[in-house]
Design a protein around this motif. Sequence first.
Motif, short mmCIF file in Angstrom:
data_model
loop_
_atom_site.label_atom_id
_atom_site.label_comp_id
_atom_site.label_asym_id
_atom_site.label_seq_id
_atom_site.Cartn_x
_atom_site.Cartn_y
_atom_site.Cartn_z
N ASP A 1 0.85 -1.18 0.00
CA ASP A 1 0.00 0.00 0.00
C ASP A 1 0.89 1.24 0.00
OD1 ASP A 1 -2.30 1.47 -0.04
OD2 ASP A 1 -2.82 1.14 2.08
N THR A 2 0.33 2.35 -0.48
CA THR A 2 1.07 3.61 -0.58
C THR A 2 0.26 4.72 0.07
OG1 THR A 2 2.13 2.93 -2.64
CG2 THR A 2 2.09 5.28 -2.17
N ALA A 3 0.91 5.54 0.89
CA ALA A 3 0.22 6.67 1.52
C ALA A 3 1.08 7.92 1.38
CB ALA A 3 -0.04 6.37 3.00
N LEU A 4 0.63 8.85 0.55
CA LEU A 4 1.31 10.12 0.43
C LEU A 4 1.01 10.95 1.68
CD1 LEU A 4 3.08 11.73 -1.55
CD2 LEU A 4 1.00 12.73 -2.46
N VAL A 5 2.03 11.51 2.28
CA VAL A 5 1.86 12.26 3.52
C VAL A 5 1.42 13.68 3.17
CG1 VAL A 5 2.99 13.04 5.64
CG2 VAL A 5 3.60 10.83 4.64
N GLU A 6 0.12 13.88 3.20
CA GLU A 6 -0.43 15.20 2.88
C GLU A 6 -1.86 15.29 3.41
OE1 GLU A 6 -1.94 14.33 -1.70
OE2 GLU A 6 -0.12 15.51 -1.38
N PRO A 7 -2.38 16.51 3.59
CA PRO A 7 -1.70 17.77 3.34
C PRO A 7 -0.67 18.07 4.43
CG PRO A 7 -3.83 18.19 4.32
CD PRO A 7 -3.77 16.71 4.07
N MET A 8 0.40 18.75 4.07
CA MET A 8 1.40 19.18 5.04
C MET A 8 1.17 20.65 5.34
SD MET A 8 4.95 17.19 4.10
CE MET A 8 5.10 17.84 2.45
N GLN A 9 1.12 20.97 6.63
CA GLN A 9 0.89 22.35 7.07
C GLN A 9 2.18 22.91 7.66
OE1 GLN A 9 -1.91 23.76 6.44
NE2 GLN A 9 -3.28 22.03 6.04
N ILE A 10 2.49 24.14 7.30
CA ILE A 10 3.74 24.73 7.76
C ILE A 10 3.60 25.29 9.17
CG2 ILE A 10 3.33 27.05 6.83
CD1 ILE A 10 6.36 26.95 5.94
N ASP A 11 4.63 25.11 9.97
CA ASP A 11 4.67 25.61 11.35
C ASP A 11 5.95 26.44 11.50
OD1 ASP A 11 4.45 26.07 14.05
OD2 ASP A 11 4.92 24.03 14.66
N ILE A 12 5.78 27.75 11.58
CA ILE A 12 6.92 28.67 11.72
C ILE A 12 6.74 29.43 13.01
CG2 ILE A 12 8.30 30.45 10.60
CD1 ILE A 12 6.81 29.89 8.02
N ARG A 13 7.70 29.30 13.91
CA ARG A 13 7.61 29.97 15.22
C ARG A 13 8.95 30.59 15.58
NH1 ARG A 13 5.30 25.53 19.19
NH2 ARG A 13 6.43 24.14 17.80
#
Length: 211
Positions: free
Chosen positions: A118-130
């Motif tokens: 099985d294949t799982a694309l890791v998304e959506p990716m959310q940006i965290d800038i601190r």
Amino acid sequence: MLPAVLLAGSAFAANPFTIWKDRLFGERPSSPRVSRAPDDGVVVLGFDRPERIVVGKDAEQREFPKGNSRFREIELSREFQHVAVRVQVIAETNPEGRGNAVFKPILYVLDDDGKVRDTALVEPMQIDIRPFKPTRLLACVNLEKVRRFALATPASAVGKFYESKSRDKLKASSKGGFYYSTDPVKAQLPYVDTGELVIEVTRVANKGDGC
């Protein structure tokens, strides 16, 4: 260079992403310390134990459904019906040029013979800038009937970019009493075939739980 801004405060209380980020990745008194996996070989991972994993230039390579990729193999104690995988991609200095770059992750569930089931694309990716923290991309995906999986990247991603949505100008105070004012920001990070990630696997009762 990206501005170091992403604030969790009263101004963001109704932001669904902030709520999701705090629930999955927020600092809690009971949160386990992040361990560092060896730089090569199979990573044996327990539940709710975040592990810092490096996919480096010396990592193994093989052909996957989404193309040839460097990868790290992750193994659980036995096969589990449902798990949630929390992924933090750490932005690092771009080895191919200026600024920072990131690894675009994809997870391949492996059978006992090492074949991709099985294949799982890791998304959506959310940006965290601190402030004073490394920039991260955060995501959570579910895997089914899994004991072993490979952490890799789609071959087509290398040379492309992660782009965040444009964020409006912000003004807010933090819990520590500091006041921040930011300009509008839209982040663009090139994808490379190496990187550093934090992976945490959680066992869940039902398909789709945990994220």
